[in-house]
Motif scaffolding. Structure first.
Motif, PDB file in Angstrom:
ATOM      1  N   GLU A 273      47.267 -19.526  19.600  1.00  0.00           N
ATOM      2  CA  GLU A 273      45.994 -20.195  19.887  1.00  0.00           C
ATOM      3  C   GLU A 273      44.909 -19.835  18.883  1.00  0.00           C
ATOM      4  O   GLU A 273      44.090 -20.666  18.507  1.00  0.00           O
ATOM      5  N   THR A 274      44.877 -18.563  18.474  1.00  0.00           N
ATOM      6  CA  THR A 274      43.747 -18.123  17.652  1.00  0.00           C
ATOM      7  C   THR A 274      44.066 -18.037  16.163  1.00  0.00           C
ATOM      8  O   THR A 274      43.154 -18.067  15.342  1.00  0.00           O
TER       9      THR A 274
ATOM     10  N   ILE B 206      49.714 -18.731  14.447  1.00  0.00           N
ATOM     11  CA  ILE B 206      50.987 -18.051  14.202  1.00  0.00           C
ATOM     12  C   ILE B 206      51.977 -18.440  15.291  1.00  0.00           C
ATOM     13  O   ILE B 206      51.714 -18.256  16.475  1.00  0.00           O
ATOM     14  N   LYS B 207      53.116 -19.021  14.863  1.00  0.00           N
ATOM     15  CA  LYS B 207      54.129 -19.440  15.831  1.00  0.00           C
ATOM     16  C   LYS B 207      55.194 -18.354  15.929  1.00  0.00           C
ATOM     17  O   LYS B 207      56.153 -18.343  15.168  1.00  0.00           O
TER      18      LYS B 207
ATOM     19  N   TYR C  88      41.062  -9.461  11.310  1.00  0.00           N
ATOM     20  CA  TYR C  88      40.985 -10.904  11.524  1.00  0.00           C
ATOM     21  C   TYR C  88      39.844 -11.294  12.460  1.00  0.00           C
ATOM     22  O   TYR C  88      39.164 -12.285  12.255  1.00  0.00           O
TER      23      TYR C  88
ATOM     24  N   PRO D 126      37.563 -17.156  10.169  1.00  0.00           N
ATOM     25  CA  PRO D 126      38.581 -16.552   9.310  1.00  0.00           C
ATOM     26  C   PRO D 126      39.562 -17.603   8.808  1.00  0.00           C
ATOM     27  O   PRO D 126      39.710 -18.656   9.410  1.00  0.00           O
TER      28      PRO D 126
ATOM     29  N   LEU E  87      43.335 -18.957   8.247  1.00  0.00           N
ATOM     30  CA  LEU E  87      44.585 -18.694   8.969  1.00  0.00           C
ATOM     31  C   LEU E  87      45.438 -17.737   8.137  1.00  0.00           C
ATOM     32  O   LEU E  87      45.408 -17.781   6.906  1.00  0.00           O
ATOM     33  N   PRO E  88      46.177 -16.825   8.781  1.00  0.00           N
ATOM     34  CA  PRO E  88      46.985 -15.845   8.048  1.00  0.00           C
ATOM     35  C   PRO E  88      48.083 -16.501   7.210  1.00  0.00           C
ATOM     36  O   PRO E  88      48.477 -17.640   7.476  1.00  0.00           O
TER      37      PRO E  88
ATOM     38  N   SER F 119      50.876 -17.831   9.151  1.00  0.00           N
ATOM     39  CA  SER F 119      50.866 -19.138   9.812  1.00  0.00           C
ATOM     40  C   SER F 119      51.358 -20.218   8.847  1.00  0.00           C
ATOM     41  O   SER F 119      51.502 -21.366   9.231  1.00  0.00           O
TER      42      SER F 119
ATOM     43  N   SER G  48      38.702 -12.346  24.042  1.00  0.00           N
ATOM     44  CA  SER G  48      38.009 -13.386  23.274  1.00  0.00           C
ATOM     45  C   SER G  48      36.511 -13.316  23.521  1.00  0.00           C
ATOM     46  O   SER G  48      35.713 -13.367  22.579  1.00  0.00           O
TER      47      SER G  48
ATOM     48  N   LEU H 189      41.623 -23.847  26.117  1.00  0.00           N
ATOM     49  CA  LEU H 189      41.874 -22.698  25.245  1.00  0.00           C
ATOM     50  C   LEU H 189      40.599 -21.929  24.940  1.00  0.00           C
ATOM     51  O   LEU H 189      39.493 -22.466  25.022  1.00  0.00           O
ATOM     52  N   ALA H 190      40.773 -20.646  24.568  1.00  0.00           N
ATOM     53  CA  ALA H 190      39.624 -19.825  24.177  1.00  0.00           C
ATOM     54  C   ALA H 190      39.027 -20.383  22.883  1.00  0.00           C
ATOM     55  O   ALA H 190      37.830 -20.321  22.647  1.00  0.00           O
ATOM     56  N   LEU H 191      39.879 -20.932  22.052  1.00  0.00           N
ATOM     57  CA  LEU H 191      39.474 -21.403  20.728  1.00  0.00           C
ATOM     58  C   LEU H 191      38.638 -22.676  20.848  1.00  0.00           C
ATOM     59  O   LEU H 191      39.056 -23.627  21.500  1.00  0.00           O
TER      60      LEU H 191
ATOM     61  N   ARG I 236      37.385 -25.700  16.043  1.00  0.00           N
ATOM     62  CA  ARG I 236      38.321 -24.804  15.362  1.00  0.00           C
ATOM     63  C   ARG I 236      39.748 -25.312  15.519  1.00  0.00           C
ATOM     64  O   ARG I 236      40.566 -25.259  14.594  1.00  0.00           O
TER      65      ARG I 236
ATOM     66  N   ASN J  56      42.016 -26.023  12.454  1.00  0.00           N
ATOM     67  CA  ASN J  56      43.321 -25.351  12.331  1.00  0.00           C
ATOM     68  C   ASN J  56      44.453 -26.367  12.197  1.00  0.00           C
ATOM     69  O   ASN J  56      45.353 -26.222  11.372  1.00  0.00           O
TER      70      ASN J  56
ATOM     71  N   HIS K  60      46.835 -26.704   9.099  1.00  0.00           N
ATOM     72  CA  HIS K  60      48.268 -26.558   9.332  1.00  0.00           C
ATOM     73  C   HIS K  60      49.031 -27.706   8.669  1.00  0.00           C
ATOM     74  O   HIS K  60      50.007 -27.485   7.952  1.00  0.00           O
TER      75      HIS K  60
ATOM     76  N   LYS L 286      49.120 -27.462   4.941  1.00  0.00           N
ATOM     77  CA  LYS L 286      50.121 -26.487   4.503  1.00  0.00           C
ATOM     78  C   LYS L 286      51.532 -27.039   4.674  1.00  0.00           C
ATOM     79  O   LYS L 286      52.407 -26.806   3.848  1.00  0.00           O
TER      80      LYS L 286
ATOM     81  N   GLN M   7      36.053 -23.506   3.777  1.00  0.00           N
ATOM     82  CA  GLN M   7      37.282 -22.768   3.491  1.00  0.00           C
ATOM     83  C   GLN M   7      38.036 -23.359   2.306  1.00  0.00           C
ATOM     84  O   GLN M   7      39.069 -22.845   1.901  1.00  0.00           O
TER      85      GLN M   7
ATOM     86  N   GLU N  77      58.825 -21.108   9.433  1.00  0.00           N
ATOM     87  CA  GLU N  77      58.603 -20.204  10.552  1.00  0.00           C
ATOM     88  C   GLU N  77      59.550 -19.021  10.458  1.00  0.00           C
ATOM     89  O   GLU N  77      60.401 -18.958   9.575  1.00  0.00           O
ATOM     90  N   TRP N  78      59.411 -18.075  11.403  1.00  0.00           N
ATOM     91  CA  TRP N  78      60.350 -16.959  11.421  1.00  0.00           C
ATOM     92  C   TRP N  78      61.672 -17.415  12.002  1.00  0.00           C
ATOM     93  O   TRP N  78      61.711 -18.084  13.025  1.00  0.00           O
TER      94      TRP N  78
END
Lengths: 482, 482
Positions: free
Chosen positions: A183-184, A187-188, A306, A314, A316-317, A320, A385, B14-16, B20, B24, B28, B31, B68, B92-93
């Motif tokens: 969410e923040t 990152i999956k 972060y 910020p 995104l890392p 992500s 948060s 969501l908190a976000l 944002r 995001n 995403h 990328k 950004q 992804e991982w």
């Protein structure tokens, strides 16, 4: 006869029962060689008089000693120190361990010893004020909420003793983290990609141990985070440094190294590089991902900072983005809450996390699962948060206040660039920082003398942990030292 | 035009913030290569309609993206994805980390993987009852007192932000420990001889790292504490095992090895050897001290179980005898209080502790000093001693109850020796333990299948954490499996 009165000193205020004190004292003197094997001990009645205790106490002490095999009690012959014990002389810990062990670490650790003299971690001394490396203000953190959850979990455990132990960390925390990170930070990562550690430092150690073999080439920015470099060197890495400018670490320099040498791992702090506080630009983030794919090296992305951004959100890392598992992502809650909450995390490929689990088990078995579960509740409830939102406002104000103070009170002697986030300003002094630090210490203010940052006359001025009034006092003391 | 409606999914719960989320999502997709460089984006008004949000939200999202550097906004020309970003594909991982890292640990860790299948640490599964390796009963521990102290210290910190960091651990705790160890164990150690660690396991890792170089010969009893041996092997030690009988590890066998090979370190658990629970006899304790002086090797004395003795008092540690600094003493409060209280300690020569401090800093920087200070209060107030006295009574009763159950319900299938202390009985089964363990699991009872103890059909039955009723249920389930 030996002066038992002075040999056996009793203290009835101690937790230890008197008969145990007597037994321990006698055992001690046997070991010291003061009481030689086969020496006769006074009878229980006599000893009771000597030590001015009830005879039963001596009886208890003697039978204790007999059970443990230290003395022999023979009816009508009395008590004797056992004869089958070798003679021994007294001994204690000295300043130095014998036989060289404890020495073998000296080589790698001499470095640390030097750095330690100017540690970024202020000592426990009578300082009234501490300018730290960039720590959060514990007074703002929702620790009361955390403790409330912790206590209620404790109560639950009272009723329910069944606890499993998972080295990877509390399952509920990892589940909450998976959602939180997606969410923040975009990152999956699933639960199998997450390892909870005792602070981010342990995550760095584990990630480094799994990506470094002795002699491996490791890239990091210079100046950089000293404690991380120490870990890499400790694990036998061959450190290769690249310059750091206002865009972050120089990715062209990274490319140059990759063309010439095989690289195992690159360590990067994308948000607020330590110590210079710069943020890695989006273009360079992508360049790093490209290079890591092209030259097949691991990236340890240490994103401890972060959560703290003031002028914009910020980035995104790297984690992500497109990394195919080459990025190992590290974060921490010690900055979000308090440095006393030692909960960090590591995100990586499943088999990598598996290895990390085994390694963590060797380091410290596991964390405090109750505290981890409590943190999970705060994450799910949005307490974290909300706190970050509040803390960012406060820290932004404190940053602005610090810069105002620097511009008015220390204009002639300090140069700095306003960071976009984080908890510290990288200050370059035009005067000898060692002298200024010494002057401050005399007045109860701690400020690093710069040694630990391995940069001449520069140090970080943490602005998060001091409120405006405290910062005012701190800067006033510094100004008085010019 | 791309289907932004489906590409950008918004969740207002969501908190976000929504802007944002939009930023995001667009980042995403850039990328991912879904949004190619120089692609035109819908204008703010159009995008607002598409996503059904207020136009200001889109404006915020776009300016965010512009800040950004992801998009360029040109007046009267609209918004475009920045052109200077390389194309990327999604990533992804996976299950496996590429490039071999995360693999290099496989060799040493295959061992662990095997052992892990029968870990002494039960998994987080729907077990109603767990027969553990010998853990304390959290319900008895004065954790409420500990938390009360912890909270009052927190409140104090609220007022007073000045905190120093000492890697060796809280000073007040080390001061309290020095007195406590001398009063209860005859150990004469000062603050400079003490290092607080995150559980005893970290103390083992640190002590081992400082006494072992790759290829060094290390002596330990067999069967022995698996996790310790794993640490030693992990650090490159050449393990040499000696038999363990009812007197503890065989010191004659140790002497034989010393005559033939140079030995760097010997690891011993004097009270209640793991897993077989035997106690090292006084004569063998002294023999070990003699041998360590004669052949100059370090002794790691892991005395985690010192506090729990039922038939007689514990023997004084080797560390209280004549060792000239060759003994490194390890203890823990996880057994005295709760396994969630991860506070252990290490006692050694000053220079050794110095090295240990630096190493601990690399592993996890520091512990939770507030919790350490809170523990110090409990030690000084005698809460710990009182608790141990109470717990010993309860655990002794539970041990007697367990032996009664074993003798009545499982007489034909279990052999064991009653331990003089500790929290577990070493049970040798005459039937396949794997089958019994599987049967128990079906009924919600965890019991080790013995794998982790590397002994055929044997496992530890922890009796401390289960009250008499719970133990009754557990044994009933086991009996039903015969």
């Amino acid at each position: 006869m030996l002066p038992f009165q002075t040999l056996i000193s009793l203290d009835k205020t101690l937790a230890l029962p008197v008969y145990r004190q007597i037994a321990n004292a006698i055992t001690h003197h046997i070991k010291n060689g003061v009481l030689q094997p086969c020496t006769a001990l006074p009878g229980t009645r006599e000893m009771a008089e000597i030590l001015d205790v009830h005879r039963k106490t001596i009886v208890a002490a003697y039978s204790e000693l007999e059970v443990q095999g230290w003395i022999c009690v023979t009816p009508r012959k009395g008590c004797y120190v056992a004869g089958n014990l070798p003679e021994l002389k007294p001994g204690e810990w000295g300043q130095e361990a014998p036989g060289g062990y404890g020495k073998q670490m000296s080589a790698p650790f001499n470095v640390l010893t030097k750095e330690r003299q100017g540690s970024i971690y202020p000592p426990n001394t009578p300082f009234h004020l501490i300018i730290d490396d960039g720590w959060p203000d514990t007074r703002l953190a929702p620790l009361d909420v955390l403790m409330r959850e912790y206590r209620s979990l404790l109560k639950f455990k009272y009723k329910n003793p069944v606890t499993g132990t998972v080295t990877a960390g509390s399952l509920t925390l990892r589940e909450a983290m998976a959602d939180y990170l997606s969410e923040t930070r975009g990152i999956k990562a699933g639960v199998p990609h997450l390892l909870i550690t005792h602070g981010a430092q342990m995550a760095i150690f584990i990630a480094a141990r799994l990506t470094i073999t002795p002699g491996a080439n490791v890239i990091a920015g210079a100046p950089g985070y000293a404690t991380a470099s120490q870990v890499f060197r400790h694990l036998g890495a061959n450190m290769m440094t690249v310059p750091v400018d206002e865009q972050g670490i120089d990715t062209d320099a990274v490319a140059d190294i990759c063309r010439k040498h095989p690289v195992s791992m690159l360590y990067v702090i994308p948000h607020h590089h330590h110590p210079t506080t710069v943020t890695l630009s989006p273009a360079r983030r992508m360049r790093l991902l490209e290079l890591s794919a092209q030259y097949n090296f691991a990236i340890i992305e240490d994103d401890y900072d972060y959560g703290f951004h003031y002028n914009s959100s910020p980035y995104l890392p790297l984690a992500s983005g497109q990394h195919d598992g080459r990025v190992i992502y590290i974060g921490s809650f010690s900055k979000s809450l308090a440095s006393s909450v030692r909960i960090g995390f590591l995100v990586g490929a499943e088999d990598f996390i598996q290895q990390g689990m085994y390694l963590r088990k060797l380091l410290d078995l596991k964390g405090n699962h109750l505290m981890e579960d409590a943190l999970a509740v705060l994450i799910k409830n949005g307490d974290i948060s909300r706190h970050l939102k509040k803390a960012n406002k406060v820290y932004h104000t404190r940053l602005q206040h610090l810069t105002t103070l620097l511009d008015t009170r220390l204009r002639e002697v300090v140069e700095y660039t306003v960071p976009t986030g984080g908890m510290a300003v990288w200050a370059q002094f035009k005067i000898p920082l060692k002298q200024l630090s010494a002057h401050a210490t005399k007045q109860g203010l701690y400020i690093s003398d710069g040694t630990s940052y391995m940069a001449e006359n520069s140090c970080r001025i943490g602005f998060a942990s001091l409120n405006t009034q405290e910062m005012e006092q701190a800067i006033t003391i510094l100004a008085s030292g010019i």
